[in-house]
Design an enzyme around this catalytic site. Sequence first.
Site, PDB file in Angstrom:
ATOM      1  N   GLY A  11       0.885  -1.323  -0.009  1.00 42.25           N
ATOM      2  CA  GLY A  11      -0.025  -0.030  -0.098  1.00 42.25           C
ATOM      3  C   GLY A  11       0.735   1.302  -0.105  1.00 42.25           C
ATOM      4  O   GLY A  11       2.082   1.218   0.014  1.00 42.25           O
ATOM      5  N   ILE A  13       1.299   3.696   2.476  1.00 36.71           N
ATOM      6  CA  ILE A  13       2.002   4.210   3.747  1.00 36.71           C
ATOM      7  C   ILE A  13       2.908   2.998   3.889  1.00 36.71           C
ATOM      8  O   ILE A  13       4.186   3.114   4.144  1.00 36.71           O
ATOM      9  CB  ILE A  13       0.871   4.468   4.818  1.00 36.71           C
ATOM     10  CG1 ILE A  13       0.110   5.481   4.594  1.00 36.71           C
ATOM     11  CG2 ILE A  13       1.907   4.763   5.851  1.00 36.71           C
ATOM     12  CD1 ILE A  13      -1.049   5.963   5.614  1.00 36.71           C
ATOM     13  N   LEU A  78      -0.682  -2.656   8.973  1.00 34.80           N
ATOM     14  CA  LEU A  78      -1.285  -1.770   8.224  1.00 34.80           C
ATOM     15  C   LEU A  78      -2.323  -1.884   7.615  1.00 34.80           C
ATOM     16  O   LEU A  78      -3.360  -1.355   6.683  1.00 34.80           O
ATOM     17  CB  LEU A  78      -0.177  -0.914   7.429  1.00 34.80           C
ATOM     18  CG  LEU A  78       0.590   0.132   7.972  1.00 34.80           C
ATOM     19  CD1 LEU A  78       1.638  -0.232   8.767  1.00 34.80           C
ATOM     20  CD2 LEU A  78       1.189   1.103   6.958  1.00 34.80           C
ATOM     21  N   TYR A 151     -16.306   1.729   8.918  1.00 37.09           N
ATOM     22  CA  TYR A 151     -14.843   1.901   9.058  1.00 37.09           C
ATOM     23  C   TYR A 151     -14.266   2.289  10.328  1.00 37.09           C
ATOM     24  O   TYR A 151     -13.579   1.803  11.098  1.00 37.09           O
ATOM     25  CB  TYR A 151     -14.370   2.662   7.903  1.00 37.09           C
ATOM     26  CG  TYR A 151     -12.859   3.258   7.655  1.00 37.09           C
ATOM     27  CD1 TYR A 151     -11.993   2.066   7.580  1.00 37.09           C
ATOM     28  CD2 TYR A 151     -12.363   4.394   8.013  1.00 37.09           C
ATOM     29  CE1 TYR A 151     -10.656   2.313   7.399  1.00 37.09           C
ATOM     30  CE2 TYR A 151     -10.929   4.507   7.747  1.00 37.09           C
ATOM     31  CZ  TYR A 151     -10.138   3.296   7.345  1.00 37.09           C
ATOM     32  OH  TYR A 151      -8.766   3.802   7.435  1.00 37.09           O
TER      33      TYR A 151
HETATM   34  N1  LIG Z   1      -4.179   7.094   3.667  1.00 41.47           N
HETATM   35  C1  LIG Z   1      -5.111   7.708   4.806  1.00 41.47           C
HETATM   36  O1  LIG Z   1      -5.217   8.902   4.720  1.00 41.47           O
HETATM   37  C2  LIG Z   1      -5.415   6.936   5.823  1.00 41.47           C
HETATM   38  C3  LIG Z   1      -5.979   7.510   7.056  1.00 41.47           C
HETATM   39  C4  LIG Z   1      -6.359   6.929   8.079  1.00 41.47           C
HETATM   40  C5  LIG Z   1      -5.991   5.615   8.375  1.00 41.47           C
HETATM   41  N2  LIG Z   1      -5.253   5.045   7.568  1.00 41.47           N
HETATM   42  C6  LIG Z   1      -4.859   3.373   7.498  1.00 41.47           C
HETATM   43  O2  LIG Z   1      -3.228   3.391   7.243  1.00 41.47           O
HETATM   44  C7  LIG Z   1      -3.245   2.096   6.735  1.00 41.47           C
HETATM   45  C8  LIG Z   1      -2.547   2.245   5.452  1.00 41.47           C
HETATM   46  O3  LIG Z   1      -3.353   2.801   4.496  1.00 41.47           O
HETATM   47  P1  LIG Z   1      -2.700   3.242   3.131  1.00 41.47           P
HETATM   48  O4  LIG Z   1      -3.370   4.692   2.657  1.00 41.47           O
HETATM   49  O5  LIG Z   1      -1.370   2.832   2.890  1.00 41.47           O
HETATM   50  O6  LIG Z   1      -3.817   2.260   2.208  1.00 41.47           O
HETATM   51  P2  LIG Z   1      -3.741   1.396   0.910  1.00 41.47           P
HETATM   52  O7  LIG Z   1      -4.915   0.824   0.433  1.00 41.47           O
HETATM   53  O8  LIG Z   1      -2.731   1.733   0.147  1.00 41.47           O
HETATM   54  O9  LIG Z   1      -2.862   0.151   1.617  1.00 41.47           O
HETATM   55  C9  LIG Z   1      -3.699  -0.941   2.416  1.00 41.47           C
HETATM   56  C10 LIG Z   1      -2.825  -2.434   1.815  1.00 41.47           C
HETATM   57  O10 LIG Z   1      -3.470  -3.406   2.619  1.00 41.47           O
HETATM   58  C11 LIG Z   1      -3.616  -4.449   2.081  1.00 41.47           C
HETATM   59  N3  LIG Z   1      -4.723  -5.329   2.063  1.00 41.47           N
HETATM   60  C12 LIG Z   1      -6.069  -5.256   2.110  1.00 41.47           C
HETATM   61  N4  LIG Z   1      -6.694  -6.265   2.502  1.00 41.47           N
HETATM   62  C13 LIG Z   1      -5.627  -7.115   2.775  1.00 41.47           C
HETATM   63  C14 LIG Z   1      -5.937  -8.390   3.405  1.00 41.47           C
HETATM   64  N5  LIG Z   1      -7.051  -9.003   3.557  1.00 41.47           N
HETATM   65  N6  LIG Z   1      -4.473  -9.306   3.403  1.00 41.47           N
HETATM   66  C15 LIG Z   1      -3.474  -8.845   3.263  1.00 41.47           C
HETATM   67  N7  LIG Z   1      -3.108  -7.274   2.871  1.00 41.47           N
HETATM   68  C16 LIG Z   1      -4.228  -6.708   2.608  1.00 41.47           C
HETATM   69  C17 LIG Z   1      -3.932  -3.809   0.465  1.00 41.47           C
HETATM   70  O11 LIG Z   1      -3.655  -4.814  -0.540  1.00 41.47           O
HETATM   71  C18 LIG Z   1      -3.124  -2.564   0.299  1.00 41.47           C
HETATM   72  O12 LIG Z   1      -1.960  -2.851  -0.340  1.00 41.47           O
HETATM   73  C19 LIG Z   1      -4.622   1.479   6.562  1.00 41.47           C
HETATM   74  O13 LIG Z   1      -4.785   0.625   7.850  1.00 41.47           O
HETATM   75  C20 LIG Z   1      -5.594   2.608   6.734  1.00 41.47           C
HETATM   76  O14 LIG Z   1      -6.798   2.405   7.475  1.00 41.47           O
HETATM   77  C21 LIG Z   1      -4.658   5.576   6.347  1.00 41.47           C
END
Ligand SMILES: NC(=O)c1ccc[n+]([C@@H]2O[C@H](COP(=O)([O-])OP(=O)(O)OC[C@H]3O[C@@H](n4cnc5c(N)ncnc54)[C@H](O)[C@@H]3O)[C@@H](O)[C@H]2O)c1
Length: 325
Positions: A11, A13, A78, A151
């Site tokens: 992902g 982050i 994450l 969520y």
């Molecule tokens: N981007 C934001 O603004 C934001 C805000 C609040 C919280 N978050 C949290 O930060 C974390 C990372 O977010 P991001 O923006 O990098 O999102 P992203 O969607 O880019 O990354 C999430 C990753 O999790 C993987 N994933 C999903 N389901 C899965 C599963 N069942 N098994 C294995 N892998 C799985 C996806 O393939 C993806 O690569 C998440 O937990 C998200 O909830 C992000």
Amino acid sequence: MNSAMVTGAAGMIGSHLIDRLLGDGVVVYGLDVMPLERANNLQEARGHSNFHYMQGDIRDKETIERFFRPEASTLYHLASVVGVRHYMEDPLSLIDIAIIGTRNFIALCEKHNVRILFTSTSEVYGRNPAVPWKETDDRILGATSVDRWSYSTSKALIEHMLFGVYRKSGMPMSIVRFFNVYGPRQNPIYVVSQSIYRALRNEAPEVYDGGRQTRCFTYVGDVVDGVVRAATLPDAVGEVFNLGNPTEVAIGDVIDLCLKHSESQLSPVDIETGKKYGSVYEDIERRVPDVSKARERLGWQATTDVSTGIARTIAWARANPWYLA
Ligand SMILES: NC(=O)c1ccc[n+]([C@@H]2O[C@H](COP(=O)([O-])OP(=O)(O)OC[C@H]3O[C@@H](n4cnc5c(N)ncnc54)[C@H](O)[C@@H]3O)[C@@H](O)[C@H]2O)c1
């Protein structure tokens, strides 16, 4: 040698976090449901001798057990379904991915005394109107028939599990709540990434309901630094931290910045959410973090202003044509 596990490795982050950890000399074990050959975000990490990747789904207990390294110092957890739309396509996955997947990781961390860092969200505060939000502030949510709260509720339930296990057994854990993270590699479905993606493809970005709502946009590089501090500093154990840039910016202004830095002549298209999504859409006017706890305990604050972060993200997108394809 210090080693760490990262779920959600492919992902936005997760991949930036992995680059940072590898740069710090940490051996990294990454897990994501995405096959490595399709994980464009891991182009830099892929060939690194300290990087090990496993494709797998955190819903599967055996996968988690195979992936888990008891000798690692930290699990950065994450992996998550991000975006309510995905939950709505398969509502039961909310339980399987968010709750059961995380529950199984927590049990392993507790058993092997591995420190866990969990990435939560500003959505846990819901629509509490009293901004800025401190970590101890109330959660004020809408009706369960409104999709967006699923969520928030799933992340909050995990926070409850972590606090409970920490109090019961002392398993070291820390939680961070992100505020609108943006930057290179982000899926182009969020306001900054989508506006950049569209502007660079000569398509007009969309602005919802006039764009007067504000957000605190936080650059991914700043966030990664806060995550590493929260996962490693002794003072962060058993604590939750807001990680956000406290400067409020109207969404319409952010879209204008994306257009300006893209040197685009286009204007945003206004979308009325009431017409497009009906009454199940519920927006939040303001979302502002109080970041004094992160500043005092972690020595962290966001240092990238939104104009600089957007310019950097655009420069990255231009240098990576696969992103715009
Ligand atoms: N981007 C934001 O603004 C934001 C805000 C609040 C919280 N978050 C949290 O930060 C974390 C990372 O977010 P991001 O923006 O990098 O999102 P992203 O969607 O880019 O990354 C999430 C990753 O999790 C993987 N994933 C999903 N389901 C899965 C599963 N069942 N098994 C294995 N892998 C799985 C996806 O393939 C993806 O690569 C998440 O937990 C998200 O909830 C992000």
